[in-house]
Design a protein around this motif. Sequence first.
Motif, PDB file in Angstrom:
ATOM      1  N   HIS A 250      12.804   9.375  -5.292  1.00 27.62           N
ATOM      2  CA  HIS A 250      11.578   9.626  -5.856  1.00 27.62           C
ATOM      3  C   HIS A 250      10.643   8.135  -6.038  1.00 27.62           C
ATOM      4  O   HIS A 250       9.163   8.539  -5.626  1.00 27.62           O
ATOM      5  N   ARG A 251      11.151   7.317  -6.027  1.00 29.49           N
ATOM      6  CA  ARG A 251      10.428   5.973  -5.980  1.00 29.49           C
ATOM      7  C   ARG A 251       9.871   5.606  -4.956  1.00 29.49           C
ATOM      8  O   ARG A 251       8.716   5.044  -4.664  1.00 29.49           O
ATOM      9  N   THR A 252      10.588   5.985  -3.501  1.00 30.55           N
ATOM     10  CA  THR A 252      10.230   5.792  -2.394  1.00 30.55           C
ATOM     11  C   THR A 252       8.733   6.556  -2.080  1.00 30.55           C
ATOM     12  O   THR A 252       7.666   6.123  -1.589  1.00 30.55           O
ATOM     13  N   ILE A 253       8.956   7.916  -2.334  1.00 30.02           N
ATOM     14  CA  ILE A 253       7.795   8.671  -2.130  1.00 30.02           C
ATOM     15  C   ILE A 253       6.578   8.283  -3.071  1.00 30.02           C
ATOM     16  O   ILE A 253       5.399   8.200  -2.631  1.00 30.02           O
ATOM     17  N   GLN A 254       6.942   7.731  -4.249  1.00 28.73           N
ATOM     18  CA  GLN A 254       5.784   7.296  -5.080  1.00 28.73           C
ATOM     19  C   GLN A 254       5.115   6.099  -4.686  1.00 28.73           C
ATOM     20  O   GLN A 254       3.837   6.093  -4.672  1.00 28.73           O
ATOM     21  N   ALA A 255       5.755   5.126  -3.978  1.00 31.75           N
ATOM     22  CA  ALA A 255       5.408   3.925  -3.509  1.00 31.75           C
ATOM     23  C   ALA A 255       4.379   4.318  -2.170  1.00 31.75           C
ATOM     24  O   ALA A 255       3.526   3.712  -2.074  1.00 31.75           O
ATOM     25  N   ALA A 256       4.952   5.098  -1.449  1.00 32.20           N
ATOM     26  CA  ALA A 256       4.344   5.541   0.105  1.00 32.20           C
ATOM     27  C   ALA A 256       3.095   6.104  -0.632  1.00 32.20           C
ATOM     28  O   ALA A 256       2.134   5.628   0.152  1.00 32.20           O
ATOM     29  N   ARG A 257       3.020   6.979  -1.443  1.00 27.72           N
ATOM     30  CA  ARG A 257       1.863   7.671  -1.795  1.00 27.72           C
ATOM     31  C   ARG A 257       0.716   6.568  -2.574  1.00 27.72           C
ATOM     32  O   ARG A 257      -0.351   6.748  -1.936  1.00 27.72           O
ATOM     33  N   ASP A 258       1.243   5.887  -3.232  1.00 26.77           N
ATOM     34  CA  ASP A 258       0.371   4.762  -3.767  1.00 26.77           C
ATOM     35  C   ASP A 258      -0.277   4.032  -2.598  1.00 26.77           C
ATOM     36  O   ASP A 258      -1.399   3.770  -2.741  1.00 26.77           O
ATOM     37  N   ALA A 259       0.566   3.505  -1.843  1.00 29.83           N
ATOM     38  CA  ALA A 259      -0.087   2.621  -0.874  1.00 29.83           C
ATOM     39  C   ALA A 259      -0.893   3.485   0.027  1.00 29.83           C
ATOM     40  O   ALA A 259      -1.956   3.023   0.430  1.00 29.83           O
ATOM     41  N   LEU A 260      -0.681   4.577   0.541  1.00 27.03           N
ATOM     42  CA  LEU A 260      -1.458   5.119   1.535  1.00 27.03           C
ATOM     43  C   LEU A 260      -2.968   5.602   0.856  1.00 27.03           C
ATOM     44  O   LEU A 260      -3.983   5.604   1.263  1.00 27.03           O
ATOM     45  N   CYS A 261      -2.660   6.237  -0.695  1.00 25.99           N
ATOM     46  CA  CYS A 261      -3.910   6.480  -1.269  1.00 25.99           C
ATOM     47  C   CYS A 261      -5.078   5.205  -1.421  1.00 25.99           C
ATOM     48  O   CYS A 261      -6.030   5.346  -1.358  1.00 25.99           O
ATOM     49  N   ASP A 262      -3.922   4.061  -1.812  1.00 21.10           N
ATOM     50  CA  ASP A 262      -5.071   2.936  -1.751  1.00 21.10           C
ATOM     51  C   ASP A 262      -5.745   2.610  -0.371  1.00 21.10           C
ATOM     52  O   ASP A 262      -6.803   1.924  -0.424  1.00 21.10           O
TER      53      ASP A 262
ATOM     54  N   VAL B 236       5.182   0.201   4.102  1.00 24.54           N
ATOM     55  CA  VAL B 236       6.467   0.041   3.920  1.00 24.54           C
ATOM     56  C   VAL B 236       6.792  -1.324   3.171  1.00 24.54           C
ATOM     57  O   VAL B 236       7.863  -1.416   2.245  1.00 24.54           O
ATOM     58  N   ARG B 237       5.981  -2.270   3.053  1.00 21.11           N
ATOM     59  CA  ARG B 237       6.116  -3.448   2.374  1.00 21.11           C
ATOM     60  C   ARG B 237       5.970  -3.071   0.975  1.00 21.11           C
ATOM     61  O   ARG B 237       6.609  -3.395  -0.053  1.00 21.11           O
ATOM     62  N   LYS B 238       5.231  -2.185   0.687  1.00 26.43           N
ATOM     63  CA  LYS B 238       4.878  -1.662  -0.888  1.00 26.43           C
ATOM     64  C   LYS B 238       6.196  -0.989  -1.165  1.00 26.43           C
ATOM     65  O   LYS B 238       6.720  -1.190  -2.322  1.00 26.43           O
ATOM     66  N   ILE B 239       6.827  -0.062  -0.354  1.00 28.41           N
ATOM     67  CA  ILE B 239       7.972   0.681  -0.601  1.00 28.41           C
ATOM     68  C   ILE B 239       9.011  -0.291  -1.007  1.00 28.41           C
ATOM     69  O   ILE B 239       9.680  -0.216  -1.776  1.00 28.41           O
ATOM     70  N   PHE B 240       9.374  -1.215  -0.272  1.00 25.85           N
ATOM     71  CA  PHE B 240      10.420  -2.106  -0.254  1.00 25.85           C
ATOM     72  C   PHE B 240      10.054  -3.092  -1.489  1.00 25.85           C
ATOM     73  O   PHE B 240      11.189  -3.734  -2.163  1.00 25.85           O
ATOM     74  N   GLN B 241       8.764  -3.374  -1.800  1.00 24.97           N
ATOM     75  CA  GLN B 241       8.488  -4.132  -3.142  1.00 24.97           C
ATOM     76  C   GLN B 241       8.911  -3.297  -4.055  1.00 24.97           C
ATOM     77  O   GLN B 241       9.522  -3.803  -4.965  1.00 24.97           O
ATOM     78  N   ASP B 242       8.449  -2.253  -4.370  1.00 21.57           N
ATOM     79  CA  ASP B 242       8.455  -1.196  -5.563  1.00 21.57           C
ATOM     80  C   ASP B 242      10.107  -0.890  -5.804  1.00 21.57           C
ATOM     81  O   ASP B 242      10.198  -0.897  -6.885  1.00 21.57           O
ATOM     82  N   VAL B 243      10.565  -0.595  -4.483  1.00 18.53           N
ATOM     83  CA  VAL B 243      11.999   0.129  -4.628  1.00 18.53           C
ATOM     84  C   VAL B 243      13.037  -0.938  -4.861  1.00 18.53           C
ATOM     85  O   VAL B 243      13.969  -0.708  -5.609  1.00 18.53           O
TER      86      VAL B 243
ATOM     87  N   GLU C 289      12.545  -4.611  -4.681  1.00 19.52           N
ATOM     88  CA  GLU C 289      11.857  -5.821  -5.233  1.00 19.52           C
ATOM     89  C   GLU C 289      12.429  -6.774  -4.084  1.00 19.52           C
ATOM     90  O   GLU C 289      12.761  -7.860  -4.016  1.00 19.52           O
ATOM     91  N   VAL C 290      11.964  -6.509  -2.690  1.00 18.40           N
ATOM     92  CA  VAL C 290      12.452  -7.099  -1.467  1.00 18.40           C
ATOM     93  C   VAL C 290      11.046  -7.315  -0.706  1.00 18.40           C
ATOM     94  O   VAL C 290      10.223  -6.433  -0.618  1.00 18.40           O
ATOM     95  N   SER C 291      10.614  -8.781  -0.556  1.00 12.46           N
ATOM     96  CA  SER C 291       9.199  -8.856   0.024  1.00 12.46           C
ATOM     97  C   SER C 291       9.365  -9.138   1.642  1.00 12.46           C
ATOM     98  O   SER C 291      10.280  -9.745   1.969  1.00 12.46           O
ATOM     99  N   LEU C 292       8.865  -8.135   2.349  1.00  7.44           N
ATOM    100  CA  LEU C 292       8.979  -8.179   3.752  1.00  7.44           C
ATOM    101  C   LEU C 292       7.798  -8.991   4.127  1.00  7.44           C
ATOM    102  O   LEU C 292       6.832  -9.293   3.599  1.00  7.44           O
ATOM    103  N   PRO C 293       8.189  -9.590   5.462  1.00  4.61           N
ATOM    104  CA  PRO C 293       7.086 -10.220   6.233  1.00  4.61           C
ATOM    105  C   PRO C 293       5.689  -9.860   6.177  1.00  4.61           C
ATOM    106  O   PRO C 293       5.813  -8.387   6.314  1.00  4.61           O
ATOM    107  N   GLU C 294       4.828 -10.612   6.624  1.00  5.77           N
ATOM    108  CA  GLU C 294       3.400 -10.036   6.620  1.00  5.77           C
ATOM    109  C   GLU C 294       3.038  -9.238   7.787  1.00  5.77           C
ATOM    110  O   GLU C 294       2.572  -8.045   7.648  1.00  5.77           O
ATOM    111  N   SER C 295       3.931  -9.414   9.001  1.00  5.97           N
ATOM    112  CA  SER C 295       3.893  -8.395   9.888  1.00  5.97           C
ATOM    113  C   SER C 295       5.387  -8.590  10.785  1.00  5.97           C
ATOM    114  O   SER C 295       5.882  -9.430  10.638  1.00  5.97           O
ATOM    115  N   PHE C 296       5.751  -7.350  11.361  1.00  2.00           N
ATOM    116  CA  PHE C 296       6.835  -7.140  11.854  1.00  2.00           C
ATOM    117  C   PHE C 296       6.933  -7.438  13.318  1.00  2.00           C
ATOM    118  O   PHE C 296       5.729  -7.455  13.958  1.00  2.00           O
ATOM    119  N   LEU C 297       8.219  -7.728  13.925  1.00  2.26           N
ATOM    120  CA  LEU C 297       8.280  -7.980  15.320  1.00  2.26           C
ATOM    121  C   LEU C 297       7.838  -7.127  16.027  1.00  2.26           C
ATOM    122  O   LEU C 297       8.122  -5.765  15.957  1.00  2.26           O
TER     123      LEU C 297
END
Length: 586
Positions: A147-159, A257-264, A266-274
Motif C-alpha cells: 500500500h505504501r509503495t503504491i501511495q508513494a509512487a502515486r504521490d511522486a507521479l502526481c507531483d 523510485v527515490r520517493k518510494i524508498f524514502q517513504d517506505v 527511509e532509505v536515501s537513494l543516490p541522485e542518479s543511477f548507474l
Amino acid sequence: MYRTHTAGALNLSHVDQQVTLAGWVDRSRDIGQLCFLTLRDRYGVTQCVYETSDSEDSTLSLLKTLTNETCIKVTGKVRARTEKDINPEMATGTIELVISEVEILNKANVLPFQVRDDISVSDDLRLKHRYLDLRRSKMQRNMLTRHRTIQAARDALCDMGFLELETPLLVRSTPEGARDFIVPSRTNPGNFYALPQSPQLYKQMLMISGMDRYFQFAPAFRDEDLRADRVPVHTQIDMEMTFVEEKDVFLAVETMVRKIFQDVKEVSLPESFLIMPYHEAMERFGNDKPDMRFGMELKTVTSLVNDLDFKVFSEAECVRCIVVEDGSKVSRKDIDSTLLDKAKIYGAKGLAWSRIKNQEFSGGVAKFLNQKTKELMEALELKEGNLILFVADSYQVCCAGLSAVRLALGSQLELIDQSQYAFLWVNDFPLFEKGDDDTWIAMHHLFTHPKAEDMQYLDSDPGKVRGQLYDLVLNGVELLSGSIRIHRADLQKQILDIVGMPKEEAENKFGFLMDSFQYGAPPHGGSAIGLDRLVAILCGEDSIREVMTYPCNNQGIFPLDGSPAPADQHQLDELGLIVKAPAKDI
RNA sequence: GGGGGCGUAGUUAAGUUGGUUAUAACGCCGGCCUGUCACGCCGGAGGCCGCGGGUUCAAGUCCCGUCGCUCCCGCCA
C-alpha cells in the motif's frame, strides 16, 4: 461501532479508561482463576486479563472456551502493568485491559495452520485459506508495504504532473510476445477479446491524444508457464511521457523510485543511477541484469587459450572465466557438483578449473594452462590462492553459465551486502535478434525506436541496430522495462518489414495504432515497473506471491475458489462454444 | 514440452539393511494451577503413510504407474 480503540492504540495515557476492543484471539493463557488473552487486529496486539475468586464464574468459563482466531469483542478498563510485568517486546506492553465483558462474535474451528510468523506450511494450504494466511503479522506488514509503495509512487507521479488514467481491460489480441488470455464475446458470437498483456498501445495513443504524461497501476495478463516470480496477472506501474528522450524517462523514474524508498524504507537513494550499455553488461557480468552488489566479473581468454594443447579450449568458439579471490573457500566438491550443475542448466558441458599455487597453475586443467602461465597470470591479474573457473562454448553459453556460477558463488561466499540497493540502468539493447529460422525478431517489442545513429543499418544489417531501450535492474532483478517509441508510420512499417510481418496481419492486429500515427503523433516514450517485484524486494521476500493478496499457485490454479473451473453448459451455449478437450479434474 | 525435489495425525517433521501396537512437537479435547506473555504440569483423542498396481512370509520403507505440490530450463519483449 464495535470498538472504541484498536489493539495497537492503547498506552499509559489510557489508564482507567473504559474501552472496547474487537479482533481475534491471538493466544490465550489459562492460569486457573486467572486468565490472559491477547487480542489482535491489524494495528497490534493487546493483552487482556480476567481474574476471579469464583471458580464457577461465567465470564471465566467463557474465556476458557476461546480457541485461537475466534473473533471477539472485549470491554474493560485499561490498567498500567506493574514494573515486573511490563513486556518490552510488545508495543502495548506497559498496559493491559482488565476484562469486564467478553462477547464471542464468531468462533473459530480447528485451524488448518497456526496464525503465526514462524510457521512452515505448504504454499498450497496457505493459498487455500489465504484469509487466515493474511492474518499473520508478516503478511499484514507486506500488504502495508505494498500500500505504501503504491501511495508513494502515486504521490511522486502526481507531483510531476502525470495523470492517472485507465485503459481498457477487454482489448484486441495484440502482436506481442506472450500468449493472450482470450475472452469470448456473447454479443458478438465467434469473436474474442484479449486481456491486455500491457497497456502499451493504449498509453501510446493517450500520448497522441495530448495527455502528455500518464500513469496507471495496470494489471498485465500473460498466459505462459509460471515461476516463483511469474504469475498470470501481475501489476505494473505503467507510465508514458510525451516529448521526451531516454534521459528524461530515467529522471522521472528515478524521482519516483527515490520517493518510494524514502517513504517506505527511509532509505536515501543516490541522485542518479548507474547506466551500463547491454554489451558491457554481457562482457562484465554475462547477464543483462547484473547484480551489482559484488564483483567477480567475467573475463574472456579465447585468444590466449585457443592454441593450447587442450581440445576443449582450442576448439571452442569462446572461452570465458571468473576468478575467485580466495579460492580456498571453494572446495573441489562445490566445483564438481553445485557450481557445475548451475552452469549445466544453461548448456555448459563442463566447468574447467585451476588454482594458483606457488605462482603457477595447480590442479584441474593446470597442465594445459601452464603452457602459458605468465601470459594468463598477467592477463587475468592472478594472485596466489586464486581459483579460476572456465566455460568453453558459444559466447551465449559462456555468459549464461558463468553468470549463474557467479551468482551462486556470490551467495555461497556471502559476498552480497543484503542491506544494499544496487540500481542499474541497462540500455542500448539490440533492437533485433536472430530467430530460429534466420529471421529477425524484435528483442523487446515492435514499437521501440531505433537509436538515431544506428538507423543507417536498418536495411543493411539489422543485427547492428540498437534500440532506445532500457531496463532498470535492482540487485540483479529486472524491475522495469521501457523504451522511446516509434511515432511515425513509415518507420513503424519499416520495422514490421524487417521482422517479416505480412502487411495484412499488421493491418489486422494493430492497424489502429498505425492510423493514429498519421495525425501528428508526437515523440514519446515510457516504461513499466513490475510493482510486485519491487514490493517483494522492499519486503525482503523471494517470491512475489508473498506480496499479492490472492495469487494463484504454480499451476495457475487458485486453491481458495478453485478457479479455473468448467463453464456451465448454458454459458457455453450462449457463447456458441463447444469444448473439445474434456475438463481436467482439479 | 523437458528436468530435479517433496507427498506419513489438523500442521510441521522423524521413521534404521523391509520385521512387534507408525513416533515427536505444535494444535485440539479433558483436568490442575492467581502474573502469564512460545505460560507450566497431568491425561486423552486423532492415521486410506497421496492413489493404483507389483515384488515379498511381511511394504510407510523396494519397483512400476498415476495424481498433487514445488523449484528450474524452454517459454514469458
